[in-house]
Design a protein around this motif. Sequence first.
Motif, PDB file in Angstrom:
ATOM      1  N   GLU A  90       0.812  -1.218   0.000  1.00 15.68           N
ATOM      2  CA  GLU A  90       0.000   0.000   0.000  1.00 15.68           C
ATOM      3  C   GLU A  90       0.853   1.280   0.000  1.00 15.68           C
ATOM      4  O   GLU A  90       0.925   2.000  -0.984  1.00 15.68           O
ATOM      5  N   ALA A  91       1.509   1.515   1.107  1.00 18.00           N
ATOM      6  CA  ALA A  91       2.267   2.769   1.280  1.00 18.00           C
ATOM      7  C   ALA A  91       3.213   2.583   2.460  1.00 18.00           C
ATOM      8  O   ALA A  91       2.976   1.740   3.327  1.00 18.00           O
ATOM      9  N   GLU A  96       9.101   2.529   7.680  1.00 12.72           N
ATOM     10  CA  GLU A  96       9.556   2.583   6.291  1.00 12.72           C
ATOM     11  C   GLU A  96       9.948   4.014   5.923  1.00 12.72           C
ATOM     12  O   GLU A  96      10.954   4.242   5.246  1.00 12.72           O
ATOM     13  N   PRO A 102      10.720  -0.324   1.906  1.00 19.09           N
ATOM     14  CA  PRO A 102       9.373  -0.841   2.178  1.00 19.09           C
ATOM     15  C   PRO A 102       9.394  -2.084   3.068  1.00 19.09           C
ATOM     16  O   PRO A 102      10.369  -2.839   3.071  1.00 19.09           O
ATOM     17  N   PHE A 103       8.321  -2.262   3.792  1.00 19.74           N
ATOM     18  CA  PHE A 103       8.089  -3.482   4.582  1.00 19.74           C
ATOM     19  C   PHE A 103       9.286  -3.849   5.469  1.00 19.74           C
ATOM     20  O   PHE A 103       9.860  -4.927   5.341  1.00 19.74           O
ATOM     21  N   ASN A 129       5.502  -0.152  -3.351  1.00 20.45           N
ATOM     22  CA  ASN A 129       4.175   0.229  -2.857  1.00 20.45           C
ATOM     23  C   ASN A 129       3.426   1.059  -3.884  1.00 20.45           C
ATOM     24  O   ASN A 129       4.041   1.647  -4.786  1.00 20.45           O
ATOM     25  N   HIS A 205      -3.089  -8.417   3.256  1.00 17.31           N
ATOM     26  CA  HIS A 205      -1.906  -7.665   3.683  1.00 17.31           C
ATOM     27  C   HIS A 205      -1.352  -8.294   4.963  1.00 17.31           C
ATOM     28  O   HIS A 205      -2.117  -8.675   5.855  1.00 17.31           O
TER      29      HIS A 205
END
Length: 234
Positions: A90-91, A96, A102-103, A129, A205
């Motif tokens: 997603e974002a 992050e 990310p993640f 993302n 998710h």
Amino acid sequence: MEPTQLQYLKEMGIDVWVGRDTPPLNVDVPGVESITEGEQVAPMPIASSSELEALRQTVSVCKKCSLHETRTQTVFGVGNPNADWLVIGEAPGAEEDRQGEPFVGRAGQLLNAMLVAIGLSREQVFIANILKCRPPNNRDPKPDEVVACSSYLKQQIELIQPKIILAVGRIAAQNLLRVDTPIGKMRGKRYTYPDSELPVLVTYHPAYLLRSPREKRKVWEDLKMAMQTFKEIT
Ligand code: URA
């Protein structure tokens, strides 16, 4: 099945019964070697492709939407610039935004576990993302933010040329596929990225799984389907 894979399946909440006489159950992915216990996978240099690096630079100074006012930094994506698998979330969240990757929070740990469960490492895939900047207080992305950011993801897909996309979560799936179908109805189907034949598989998710661990079994089914799809197309 390799011990590490087994351990990750356990983390995913999947019980695997391996009898003494049972042959190894390695998830067989063409072109992908599963990870063995203790083996270190060297991190891929981020974007060895110069075009992807140029795009990263462009994104890093983006002011197309108001999220640039509140971000610490942009979160472009991480992984193998020639990855077969593109994972789209997603974002960025708070961690992050802080680390520029990310993640990397708790959901990221679980995403890593999901990947390892099907024989993939974080370094083999590319993770990106829908939005490259953190929405304040982790609110949902606004439509104008998604539109402003969409050309970056499109360019990432064109440059990386993945063979399959795994969309994690409702926001990623709906925005990527431009539908408003509930995620529960999108699971278990093979979509294609708009105007292409690139397969897109959808699952929950990992942040949702942290809140609802009982759903891990469904995610395991989704991951197996994604792997099956990958095998069929390669
Ligand atoms: N959730 C996402 O969707 N993406 C991230 O990068 C982190 C958490």
